[in-house]
Design an enzyme around this catalytic site. Structure first.
Site, PDB file in Angstrom:
ATOM      1  N   ASP A   6       0.865  -1.186   0.000  1.00  0.00           N
ATOM      2  CA  ASP A   6       0.000   0.000   0.000  1.00  0.00           C
ATOM      3  C   ASP A   6       0.900   1.234   0.000  1.00  0.00           C
ATOM      4  O   ASP A   6       2.132   1.119   0.000  1.00  0.00           O
ATOM      5  CB  ASP A   6      -0.975  -0.031   1.179  1.00  0.00           C
ATOM      6  CG  ASP A   6      -0.269   0.027   2.513  1.00  0.00           C
ATOM      7  OD1 ASP A   6       0.980   0.111   2.532  1.00  0.00           O
ATOM      8  OD2 ASP A   6      -0.943  -0.010   3.546  1.00  0.00           O
ATOM      9  N   SER A   7       0.293   2.410  -0.002  1.00  0.00           N
ATOM     10  CA  SER A   7       1.087   3.626  -0.187  1.00  0.00           C
ATOM     11  C   SER A   7       1.600   4.196   1.127  1.00  0.00           C
ATOM     12  O   SER A   7       2.425   5.101   1.133  1.00  0.00           O
ATOM     13  CB  SER A   7       0.226   4.693  -0.852  1.00  0.00           C
ATOM     14  OG  SER A   7      -0.785   5.108   0.054  1.00  0.00           O
ATOM     15  N   GLY A   8       1.076   3.697   2.231  1.00  0.00           N
ATOM     16  CA  GLY A   8       1.376   4.308   3.513  1.00  0.00           C
ATOM     17  C   GLY A   8       0.339   5.354   3.887  1.00  0.00           C
ATOM     18  O   GLY A   8       0.225   5.736   5.052  1.00  0.00           O
ATOM     19  N   GLY A   9      -0.408   5.807   2.891  1.00  0.00           N
ATOM     20  CA  GLY A   9      -1.384   6.864   3.131  1.00  0.00           C
ATOM     21  C   GLY A   9      -2.405   6.507   4.202  1.00  0.00           C
ATOM     22  O   GLY A   9      -2.623   7.260   5.145  1.00  0.00           O
ATOM     23  N   PHE A  10      -2.994   5.324   4.074  1.00  0.00           N
ATOM     24  CA  PHE A  10      -4.031   4.928   5.015  1.00  0.00           C
ATOM     25  C   PHE A  10      -3.522   4.922   6.454  1.00  0.00           C
ATOM     26  O   PHE A  10      -4.190   5.402   7.366  1.00  0.00           O
ATOM     27  CB  PHE A  10      -4.591   3.552   4.641  1.00  0.00           C
ATOM     28  CG  PHE A  10      -5.718   3.105   5.533  1.00  0.00           C
ATOM     29  CD1 PHE A  10      -7.001   3.623   5.368  1.00  0.00           C
ATOM     30  CD2 PHE A  10      -5.503   2.188   6.554  1.00  0.00           C
ATOM     31  CE1 PHE A  10      -8.040   3.221   6.200  1.00  0.00           C
ATOM     32  CE2 PHE A  10      -6.537   1.788   7.387  1.00  0.00           C
ATOM     33  CZ  PHE A  10      -7.810   2.300   7.204  1.00  0.00           C
ATOM     34  N   ASP A  43      -2.547   8.590  -1.558  1.00  0.00           N
ATOM     35  CA  ASP A  43      -3.819   9.313  -1.637  1.00  0.00           C
ATOM     36  C   ASP A  43      -4.229   9.808  -0.262  1.00  0.00           C
ATOM     37  O   ASP A  43      -3.649   9.417   0.750  1.00  0.00           O
ATOM     38  CB  ASP A  43      -4.915   8.390  -2.189  1.00  0.00           C
ATOM     39  CG  ASP A  43      -5.127   7.168  -1.303  1.00  0.00           C
ATOM     40  OD1 ASP A  43      -4.205   6.822  -0.519  1.00  0.00           O
ATOM     41  OD2 ASP A  43      -6.190   6.548  -1.386  1.00  0.00           O
ATOM     42  N   GLN A  50     -11.183   7.865  -4.879  1.00  0.00           N
ATOM     43  CA  GLN A  50     -11.746   8.344  -3.619  1.00  0.00           C
ATOM     44  C   GLN A  50     -13.009   9.154  -3.942  1.00  0.00           C
ATOM     45  O   GLN A  50     -13.461   9.160  -5.078  1.00  0.00           O
ATOM     46  CB  GLN A  50     -10.715   9.205  -2.867  1.00  0.00           C
ATOM     47  CG  GLN A  50      -9.493   8.439  -2.368  1.00  0.00           C
ATOM     48  CD  GLN A  50      -9.773   7.549  -1.156  1.00  0.00           C
ATOM     49  OE1 GLN A  50     -10.878   7.564  -0.590  1.00  0.00           O
ATOM     50  NE2 GLN A  50      -8.784   6.739  -0.782  1.00  0.00           N
ATOM     51  N   GLY A  89     -11.073   4.150   0.525  1.00  0.00           N
ATOM     52  CA  GLY A  89     -11.943   4.917   1.408  1.00  0.00           C
ATOM     53  C   GLY A  89     -13.209   4.190   1.805  1.00  0.00           C
ATOM     54  O   GLY A  89     -14.133   4.797   2.358  1.00  0.00           O
ATOM     55  N   ASP A 114      -8.209  -7.419  -0.218  1.00  0.00           N
ATOM     56  CA  ASP A 114      -7.334  -7.701   0.916  1.00  0.00           C
ATOM     57  C   ASP A 114      -8.105  -7.336   2.157  1.00  0.00           C
ATOM     58  O   ASP A 114      -8.966  -6.442   2.129  1.00  0.00           O
ATOM     59  CB  ASP A 114      -6.057  -6.849   0.877  1.00  0.00           C
ATOM     60  CG  ASP A 114      -6.301  -5.450   1.413  1.00  0.00           C
ATOM     61  OD1 ASP A 114      -6.924  -4.644   0.693  1.00  0.00           O
ATOM     62  OD2 ASP A 114      -5.912  -5.165   2.561  1.00  0.00           O
ATOM     63  N   CYS A 149     -11.798 -29.985   4.943  1.00  0.00           N
ATOM     64  CA  CYS A 149     -10.857 -28.902   4.622  1.00  0.00           C
ATOM     65  C   CYS A 149      -9.434 -29.462   4.555  1.00  0.00           C
ATOM     66  O   CYS A 149      -9.044 -30.296   5.354  1.00  0.00           O
ATOM     67  CB  CYS A 149     -10.965 -27.804   5.676  1.00  0.00           C
ATOM     68  SG  CYS A 149      -9.700 -26.511   5.523  1.00  0.00           S
ATOM     69  N   CYS A 169      -6.595 -27.672   4.827  1.00  0.00           N
ATOM     70  CA  CYS A 169      -5.586 -26.775   5.397  1.00  0.00           C
ATOM     71  C   CYS A 169      -4.732 -27.544   6.404  1.00  0.00           C
ATOM     72  O   CYS A 169      -5.137 -28.601   6.882  1.00  0.00           O
ATOM     73  CB  CYS A 169      -6.240 -25.553   6.045  1.00  0.00           C
ATOM     74  SG  CYS A 169      -6.760 -25.804   7.750  1.00  0.00           S
ATOM     75  N   CYS A 218      -6.686 -28.359   9.679  1.00  0.00           N
ATOM     76  CA  CYS A 218      -7.756 -29.358   9.573  1.00  0.00           C
ATOM     77  C   CYS A 218      -7.229 -30.746   9.220  1.00  0.00           C
ATOM     78  O   CYS A 218      -7.823 -31.752   9.600  1.00  0.00           O
ATOM     79  CB  CYS A 218      -8.806 -28.908   8.557  1.00  0.00           C
ATOM     80  SG  CYS A 218      -9.795 -27.514   9.161  1.00  0.00           S
ATOM     81  N   HIS A 242      -5.871 -21.766   8.981  1.00  0.00           N
ATOM     82  CA  HIS A 242      -7.185 -22.200   8.484  1.00  0.00           C
ATOM     83  C   HIS A 242      -7.920 -21.066   7.778  1.00  0.00           C
ATOM     84  O   HIS A 242      -8.424 -21.229   6.669  1.00  0.00           O
ATOM     85  CB  HIS A 242      -8.064 -22.759   9.607  1.00  0.00           C
ATOM     86  CG  HIS A 242      -9.461 -23.022   9.126  1.00  0.00           C
ATOM     87  ND1 HIS A 242      -9.808 -24.179   8.448  1.00  0.00           N
ATOM     88  CD2 HIS A 242     -10.576 -22.250   9.126  1.00  0.00           C
ATOM     89  CE1 HIS A 242     -11.067 -24.103   8.063  1.00  0.00           C
ATOM     90  NE2 HIS A 242     -11.567 -22.950   8.476  1.00  0.00           N
TER      91      HIS A 242
END
Lengths: 376, 376
Positions: free
Chosen positions: B89-93, B143, B194, B221, B271, B309, B311, B314, B340
């Site tokens: 990510d950009s670091g912005g958040f 952003d 945004q 956003g 994500d 499952c 995984c 499991c 899991h």
């Protein structure tokens, strides 16, 4: 069941056959207190890092989740999905070190749970029943672990009671092993030598319990604060009185150098939390000495913890990355460190076995002991 | 680089080629904030649980260990030993959600590190430089992530600045990618839409940034406290203006049902920390609903978290065992739960891709959405 393959001085190379497979000795048991190795290490991981025997703590499992729960899930092997040998301690050591308000009587010990303060009674019969519920491969006798140093008279009374408790353990386990619903009807009992730092009491107790013809014997009450030379002295004093055709287990020991010295004195089994505990503090064992990843000099170090090491941490990650994980509080950092240290211990035991087989154990121990204690 | 293989309604099945391999979309990116998945999960584990794209956080890595350290170690792929795509990510958040005393100017944002209070400036150029040091496959534009709801005028000014910042990001990254010492000269830039909850601003901004002909576009956003229906509404409003031949990434979303609904509306990338965060609280996703292992009814349950499952949790361990680990505070419990949940998400995306390919996506989403939200 124990087969002595070779002696090199007093160092012993052997095999110990159990219902869950053959153990190559000398062996280091990997400590999984509550049926898991601290540091997010699973039974699948234990296979990958060469663990032969897992060790779980009876007291911890008795209070949580309860040995009845473990029994209902088919015993520890099924519960934690581990098909190799498991040794359980008796709960005695934790009763004496963790529990509060304990009262020792002839019948056993009254104490309070360290989790919820619940009143619990544990004596030889209770310990055997719990360990049978856990269904470990090897059960340890319920003993009194006295503080060092303890007065001669107190120690004498204590070892005599511990011998009486051992007789009761043996009778009880023999009887439980015959019960129809017992999960592991071949559960083995190891006796534990006590006697504090009094040579003559150590010898007397060892002679007394040797008469019971148990499948294995441990030296207990050490690694509780005494010096290393006192510890080695006790082994030297007791060893000649331990049956040669039975495995010897030095409980709670120790550093790599402690293990080298104890093997030199005829010990076959070891366990210690130091491997995983030091790992959780980023103190890592290598053949060149201890690496402390907290050290800033590793910030950009592209090498693995120990070059050439085949553990999952060293095969995949750098000191720089693992150091970052530790500094960032990422659990993965601890996990990788624990995997490395346990692999190191398991590998060390393999090297020890090879050295004994090849008749060069003294040289190996003399050379590696000081190395292990140096700092990289 | 993005290839749309099939549409089923508005749901899209595609591939996105990168220098680190081809991504099958729709895809869920597994969040490893500080270059590690919380819960002691390594890059080796990510391969085992079917992760296609790892996502790391620029802000976290900038403050610790420092993007210069990561660059010196050869970039994130080398640092964490992961050869598949990585998105940063950009670091912005994080600047807007974690850092304190921030001040937004035309040139960028002045703020204090949440770790040590150190004063930091980050603008489009700084974000691109840091992400180039990290050498991720996909870099996100820097952003402003405004709070919802925000006034119309504030939002209008903000998206216009975010567009200007995006132009600067593009110019800077183009330039860095041509530098000789750049680790990943093929680093891609995704723009971020945004506009808060103002439909007309969302559309205006999307039209503006679409003109920049970037390799991918995100909707930002959202998932910051608004209702699910508001979130779906924004996707419905923006989607027609997103270039059809570029992947669309809905940032920070979401629950399995959120993902089903967003895929239905034409989203390709996701994500969310919910998979690993819920796992760390023993809340586990299954195809029959949520299993909360804290519940006492699982104390003796021999079933895996989800029968069938595949995984690592499991395949090897029971609900009873994992519940015990959680109750005993064993890190292994968290690790197994995280493995899991991430496996579940990665598998869900595979099922989504299959359903689109087979033209039965609507039926699949209608059926599974409510199931995922029920409780076992």
């Amino acid at each position: 069941m124990f087969k002595l393959l070779k002696k090199d001085g007093r160092a012993r190379r052997g095999t110990f056959e159990t219902v869950h497979g053959t153990i190559q000795t000398p062996v280091f048991m990997n400590v999984g207190t509550s049926a898991a190795i601290k540091g997010a290490v699973s039974s699948m991981d234990l296979k990958e890092i060469g663990c032969q025997v897992e060790l779980s703590n009876t007291y911890h499992l008795h209070v949580r989740p309860g040995d009845d729960v473990v029994r209902d899930m088919g015993g520890l092997h099924s519960f934690m999905n581990w098909d190799r040998p498991i040794l359980t301690d008796s709960g005695g050591f934790q009763v004496f070190s963790l529990a509060s308000l304990r009262k020792i009587k002839e019948e056993g010990v009254y104490f309070q749970s360290h989790i919820d303060g619940k009143k619990i009674f544990m004596g030889p019969e209770e310990s055997m029943r719990i360990q049978s519920n856990l269904a470990s491969t090897i059960a340890m006798a319920f003993d009194e672990c006295i503080e060092n140093p303890a007065p001669f008279d107190y120690t004498l009374n204590s070892i005599e009671r511990t011998t009486r408790w051992l007789i009761r353990c043996k009778e009880k386990l023999d009887s439980i092993n015959k019960e129809e619903n017992t999960i592991n009807k071949h559960q083995l009992l190891f006796g534990i030598n006590q006697g504090g730092t009094h040579d003559e009491l150590r010898i007397k107790h060892m002679k007394d319990i040797a008469k019971l013809d148990l499948p294995g014997y441990a030296i207990g009450g050490l690694a509780v604060g005494e010096s290393h030379s006192e510890m080695y002295h006790v082994i030297d004093v007791v060893e000649p009185f331990m049956p040669e055709d039975r495995p010897r287990y030095l409980m709670g020991v120790g550093t790599p150098r402690n293990i080298l010295e104890a093997v030199r004195r005829g010990v076959d089994f070891f366990d210690c939390v130091i491997a995983s505990r030091n790992a959780r503090h980023a103190n890592l064992f290598t053949h060149n000495g201890v690496v402390n990843l907290n050290n800033a000099k590793y910030m950009r170090d592209p090498l693995p913890i120990e070059p050439g090491c085949q553990c999952p941490a060293c095969k995949n990650y750098s000191r720089a990355y693992i150091r970052h994980l530790i500094k960032a509080g990422e659990m993965l950092g601890m996990r990788l460190c624990v995997l490395h240290n346990l692999y190191f211990y398991n590998k060390l035991m393999e090297e020890i076995r090879d050295a004994i087989e090849e008749g060069r154990y003294t040289q190996f121990a003399d050379e590696m002991g000081p190395k292990f204690e140096s700092r990289v």
